[in-house]
Scaffold this active site. Structure first.
Site, PDB file in Angstrom:
ATOM      1  N   VAL A 172       0.828  -1.205   0.000  1.00 32.49           N
ATOM      2  CA  VAL A 172       0.000   0.000   0.000  1.00 32.49           C
ATOM      3  C   VAL A 172       0.866   1.262   0.000  1.00 32.49           C
ATOM      4  O   VAL A 172       0.636   2.194  -0.772  1.00 32.49           O
ATOM      5  CB  VAL A 172      -0.986   0.002   1.191  1.00 32.49           C
ATOM      6  CG1 VAL A 172      -1.821   1.275   1.191  1.00 32.49           C
ATOM      7  CG2 VAL A 172      -1.891  -1.224   1.133  1.00 32.49           C
TER       8      VAL A 172
ATOM      9  N   VAL B  14     -11.498  -0.522   4.163  1.00 31.04           N
ATOM     10  CA  VAL B  14     -12.574  -1.393   3.672  1.00 31.04           C
ATOM     11  C   VAL B  14     -12.709  -1.250   2.161  1.00 31.04           C
ATOM     12  O   VAL B  14     -12.830  -0.138   1.639  1.00 31.04           O
ATOM     13  CB  VAL B  14     -13.929  -1.031   4.328  1.00 31.04           C
ATOM     14  CG1 VAL B  14     -15.047  -1.914   3.778  1.00 31.04           C
ATOM     15  CG2 VAL B  14     -13.851  -1.164   5.839  1.00 31.04           C
TER      16      VAL B  14
ATOM     17  N   ILE C 182     -12.783   1.451  -3.385  1.00 33.38           N
ATOM     18  CA  ILE C 182     -14.205   1.822  -3.413  1.00 33.38           C
ATOM     19  C   ILE C 182     -14.476   2.820  -2.291  1.00 33.38           C
ATOM     20  O   ILE C 182     -14.227   2.516  -1.133  1.00 33.38           O
ATOM     21  CB  ILE C 182     -15.106   0.583  -3.214  1.00 33.38           C
ATOM     22  CG1 ILE C 182     -14.837  -0.460  -4.300  1.00 33.38           C
ATOM     23  CG2 ILE C 182     -16.576   0.992  -3.199  1.00 33.38           C
ATOM     24  CD1 ILE C 182     -15.581  -1.775  -4.086  1.00 33.38           C
TER      25      ILE C 182
ATOM     26  N   GLU D  69      -2.622 -15.954   0.514  1.00 27.23           N
ATOM     27  CA  GLU D  69      -1.490 -16.032   1.447  1.00 27.23           C
ATOM     28  C   GLU D  69      -1.120 -17.492   1.718  1.00 27.23           C
ATOM     29  O   GLU D  69      -1.950 -18.393   1.579  1.00 27.23           O
ATOM     30  CB  GLU D  69      -1.883 -15.408   2.798  1.00 27.23           C
ATOM     31  CG  GLU D  69      -2.450 -14.025   2.722  1.00 27.23           C
ATOM     32  CD  GLU D  69      -1.363 -12.953   2.711  1.00 27.23           C
ATOM     33  OE1 GLU D  69      -0.229 -13.258   3.106  1.00 27.23           O
ATOM     34  OE2 GLU D  69      -1.674 -11.828   2.290  1.00 27.23           O
TER      35      GLU D  69
ATOM     36  N   ASP E  73     -11.076 -11.561   7.700  1.00 26.02           N
ATOM     37  CA  ASP E  73     -10.836 -10.289   7.017  1.00 26.02           C
ATOM     38  C   ASP E  73     -12.165  -9.586   6.721  1.00 26.02           C
ATOM     39  O   ASP E  73     -12.323  -8.390   7.006  1.00 26.02           O
ATOM     40  CB  ASP E  73     -10.061 -10.569   5.716  1.00 26.02           C
ATOM     41  CG  ASP E  73      -9.855  -9.319   4.875  1.00 26.02           C
ATOM     42  OD1 ASP E  73      -9.012  -8.498   5.263  1.00 26.02           O
ATOM     43  OD2 ASP E  73     -10.541  -9.166   3.852  1.00 26.02           O
TER      44      ASP E  73
ATOM     45  N   LYS F 256     -13.773  -5.966   8.297  1.00 23.30           N
ATOM     46  CA  LYS F 256     -14.302  -4.875   7.474  1.00 23.30           C
ATOM     47  C   LYS F 256     -15.764  -4.595   7.813  1.00 23.30           C
ATOM     48  O   LYS F 256     -16.192  -3.443   7.841  1.00 23.30           O
ATOM     49  CB  LYS F 256     -14.129  -5.222   5.997  1.00 23.30           C
ATOM     50  CG  LYS F 256     -12.652  -5.240   5.584  1.00 23.30           C
ATOM     51  CD  LYS F 256     -12.457  -5.896   4.221  1.00 23.30           C
ATOM     52  CE  LYS F 256     -11.003  -5.892   3.785  1.00 23.30           C
ATOM     53  NZ  LYS F 256     -10.775  -6.761   2.600  1.00 23.30           N
TER      54      LYS F 256
END
Lengths: 434, 434
Positions: free
Chosen positions: B14, B132, B136, B190, B201, B205
């Site tokens: 990121v 999240v 988007i 992963e 996950d 979120k």
């Protein structure tokens, strides 16, 4: 809690939606902006006309001066439509230092630069989320969330009437003129449908969107425009045969400082997300050089969806006036809410059992469902003549704990080898949106 | 132009995306926020490690104090992931009055209330759009655009890995374990896939989204959670037979102060917009009492889509620091862009001609296309033995003016009765995203 006063110009479809939202969601709105918003005046042509009884008579005025000279009114919400007198009212209100929210795409497409320049010079805000794609927050997204992107493309289904007509032509294989007439009879299309079916409405909206997305001045007259009146069921059939859907798309692209701006009926591959946007729904597909492909889908018109966008803009401005710092989780106060235990949730269920293929097994299992108040909507049994077969049930709408109790008894039944799977069904066709 | 300095904590996937976006979209970003944003420090474990050569070596530090004590740094961008030391760094930075942007869903799901309370008390902003659904802008939408709604329901495909696996299982009719292994080999999943495939996950979120949407405290532990490892191709086949798709949905509902919070594999009708969200795409379906049904679709992961969300948050905070009033059209300055004449646009074309059914007609028409540099990808002729037949062409990618020139010659050809229709094709399969 502090009060902010606003005035509405007009109380037609959109204005009525805004009023209803303020009544229905009073608590949520106060909580989201940390103050009370009061509709203090409503400009109408004839204050004596009979209207929604929930609006106090003293709010109506036919004199714009009553609004403009009221120093307590911080914001003017223009939901009357049309170019004049809307434009003059907005410019006058800006001149008096009032913030503006408008839903007027024709006005923005033709005079947006002038209005926004005036707002900028005066230091007031002019927001217009409702002008494009009704309740879909596409303007906010382009203006704020995607501000780190170079927007390369926008493609939108921006007119609900034409999308409804094309969907109906596709499903029922009928002519444009027939569907148009039916839509007019039902009130889905205007008596003079030109603005919708010839693409003017979509071109207005594309002007607004492209201007934002590409950060440039866009003239409405520069948008190429073609409507849907020449589309026939024969073309739709060929499209399907070739793997396409026909949609009226508003397309904006930008490359190296040159924009493409066009509204026309378009073949798009059936696999494209826009191809399955049907009926009067709107959608906007955006491509940014960082975010990649994004799509926004929702109601492009109607009192409450469009009202939702107007109220969102009003709240954003009020938060700014009041300098409310929102950190996401925190608004004015945290609400007290409980979590429903899983056993109390309700839905339909897909249940797959492996059972011994013997007479009476289905009946016995069905009885155990019934005993636990679980009723069955479908059963599928496959693979006859082998010792162990799959037995698949879809239940009617029921409580999770009833299903779990039934499963508990059923799996203890000797003819049942195992519970192969239990999967919850959401938005079952019979309860869309339940 | 004024400069705002920020620091990155971490420069993995990121962080690398954020860096790349600042390099690539420098001009757009400055224009959108009216100032220059400079990455002044990057916290890493080992500054000597070999990295992306475009990052000047002097930006790297392994000492958090270098960032926290630098009064010129207004904002800390946490893209390191994990609970600690990320949490401590954020709290320390808040204590020093620095604004925070984070992409850390696990941290927010477990300690969001504490972090946001600290930010609120200190009067700094803490934004977390990237936590999240990647690129988007769902958090912005719920927090701002839909602030006038009572949100009744959110349903999301929030984990790309499981959506990829389910899509692949559906298309290729293969087992979960086989697709998982392939996804791991390709680096899509992963080595320890538990967080994705068992729904942790997605539940993180959902915790973040539900807390916002319903304005309440939501504990991660209260979310019911079930993964996809028990789904088999048999279940998928039954689902299809019954008219459903199977998706791992994160579902939040609220009614009269009671919330439902659950993550589990779900049957949804094929006609539902979420059913056609495939591969690693994410989507969030929201129902508000004013706006109705809305859906947001896009890339839920990846360096640039997630980076886009982080940069959007950074810009929003910078605009607030600098008190930049954005009125939509106006950012720092208006860009100069030209509109491409319609004749210079390019695409594929559907052309339907009515022709006399005589030998040699197709050849003559094809020659006229060729003469004008329009090459044909498909031809359909229907209705033999009648005097006038439809002849349908789909062209290859070509220029509008070539098509218009060809049509001009073709319609003058005596065997051609009329041009029944010409419809533009967008996003032809061969040039997705062109």
């Amino acid at each position: 809690m502090k009060k902010v006063k606003i005035a509405l110009l007009g109380i037609g479809t959109v204005g009525g939606g805004v009023w209803e939202i303020f009544q229905t969601n009073k608590e949520e709105i106060s909580n989201n902006c940390g103050c009370q918003i009061e509709v203090a005046k409503i400009l109408v042509k004839d204050p004596a006309k009979k209207r929604d009884g929930s609006i106090p008579q003293h709010l109506f005025t036919s004199n714009f001066d009553d609004i403009i000279k009221d120093k307590e009114i911080d914001m003017v919400v223009e939901v009357m439509g049309g170019i004049e007198p809307a434009k003059q009212y907005i410019l006058t209100a800006i001149g008096e230092g009032k913030h503006i929210v408008t839903a007027n795409k024709a006005l923005l497409a033709n005079h947006g630069d002038e209005l926004l320049e005036a707002a900028k010079n005066k230091g007031v805000k002019l927001y217009y989320e409702a002008s494009v794609a009704g309740g879909i927050p596409i303007i906010h997204a382009i203006k704020e969330s995607l501000a780190g992107n170079k927007i390369q493309q926008i493609m939108g289904i921006l007119n609900g009437t034409t999308n409804y007509i094309l969907t109906k032509m596709t499903k029922d294989k009928v002519d444009f003129s027939e569907v148009l007439k039916e839509a007019q009879d039902k009130g889905y299309a205007e008596a003079d449908p030109t603005a919708d079916v010839e693409g003017y409405d979509a071109a207005h909206k594309l002007t607004v969107l492209a201007s934002l997305a590409f950060g440039a001045s866009v003239e409405f007259q520069e948008v190429y425009r073609e409507g849907i009146s020449k589309i026939t069921p024969i073309d739709i059939e060929y499209a399907q045969e070739l793997g396409y859907a026909i949609k009226l798309l508003a397309i904006g692209k930008e490359k190296e400082g040159v924009m493409e701006l066009r509204v026309h009926p378009t073949f798009i591959p059936e696999s494209h997300p826009l191809a399955s946007v049907n009926d009067s729904f709107n959608a906007v597909f955006v491509k940014g050089n960082a975010v990649g492909d994004l799509m926004f889908y929702g109601r492009g018109a109607g009192d409450l969806p469009t009202g939702s966008a107007v109220v969102g803009d009003i709240i954003a401005i009020v938060k700014d006036i009041e300098n409310v710092k929102i950190n996401g989780y925190y608004a004015h106060k945290k609400l007290e809410k409980k979590v429903k235990p899983m056993g109390h949730t309700e839905g339909e269920y897909y249940i797959r059992l492996i059972v011994k293929d013997k007479p009476g097994v289905l009946g016995a299992i069905a009885s155990l469902f019934g005993k636990n108040n679980v009723s069955i909507s479908s059963v599928i049994q496959k693979g006859e003549g082998i010792p162990e077969v799959s037995l698949v049930f879809i239940t009617h709408f029921t409580k999770e704990e009833n299903v779990q109790a039934a499963i508990n008894e059923i799996t203890n039944f000797q003819a049942v080898v195992e519970l192969a799977n239990l999967i919850r069904v959401e938005n079952g066709k019979k309860r869309m949106g339940a």
